[in-house]
Design an enzyme around this catalytic site. Sequence first.
Site, PDB file in Angstrom:
ATOM      1  N   TYR A 155     -12.307 -15.271 -32.309  1.00 21.93           N
ATOM      2  CA  TYR A 155     -13.141 -14.072 -32.447  1.00 21.93           C
ATOM      3  C   TYR A 155     -13.782 -13.710 -31.117  1.00 21.93           C
ATOM      4  O   TYR A 155     -13.769 -12.544 -30.701  1.00 21.93           O
ATOM      5  CB  TYR A 155     -14.215 -14.307 -33.512  1.00 21.93           C
ATOM      6  N   LYS A 159     -13.139 -10.251 -28.997  1.00 23.01           N
ATOM      7  CA  LYS A 159     -14.216  -9.292 -28.760  1.00 23.01           C
ATOM      8  C   LYS A 159     -14.575  -9.173 -27.287  1.00 23.01           C
ATOM      9  O   LYS A 159     -14.910  -8.078 -26.814  1.00 23.01           O
ATOM     10  CB  LYS A 159     -15.446  -9.669 -29.595  1.00 23.01           C
TER      11      LYS A 159
END
Length: 241
Positions: A155, A159
């Site tokens: 993640y 991002k």
Amino acid sequence: MESFKGKVMLVTGGARGLGEAICANLAETGATVIAADIRADLLQTLEAGQRSLGRDLSSLTLDICDEKQVEKALRDLVARHGRLDVLVNNAGTDRTASVEELEVADWDKVIATNLRAPFLFSKFAFPIMREQGGGTIINIASTAAKRAWANAAAYHASKWGLLGFSHSLQVEGRKSGIKVTAVVAGGMRTPFLLDRFPEIDLNNLQDPKNVAATVRFVLTQPAETVVPEIMVLPMLETSWP
């Protein structure tokens, strides 16, 4: 309330959570909104609800990681509506696990959804927006693009990558009148967190409607002004000092 009537806006991951809130907020302004998601059942519910309010929202079921599907979807969208004014790359996923426990397939899925898909949509949206004289791309980033915590390596990678990609897009698009903004959103009361962490303190999270309002704020800026990055956090955001 500023009217966006006549503007065509596409939101990925639009079926629930933040995506649903963004779709409802933008449809309220009179814009033509297309909600894209892989969940056809949720899309149908969203579309029916918004149309019952007299709003112009339609659904688009597709796999956002599939290059051919994305290219065709944007081609068909322009054939039907004649333009694409706003693209919101909102869809996202995560797999909570340590690097040692994280399956390669899980890594690939997170990177594909959170980073590859925004690339695909932006790649095919750019020539459309350039030809029509401009447009806006909004990428929904996260505090995970600014800080790091355990068991979220994929993640974080996606991002942080999305934030860098967003700023790069802004540099490439500005001469063509294409604005690009990264919305760095803090924790929200959405299924993305609540389904995985049911014990989470709701007081530390914000209503996704507040982040959706920030998206609309970005779109209200004068033509000569762009907001490359904006952060919106709950008052008690735990991932930020």
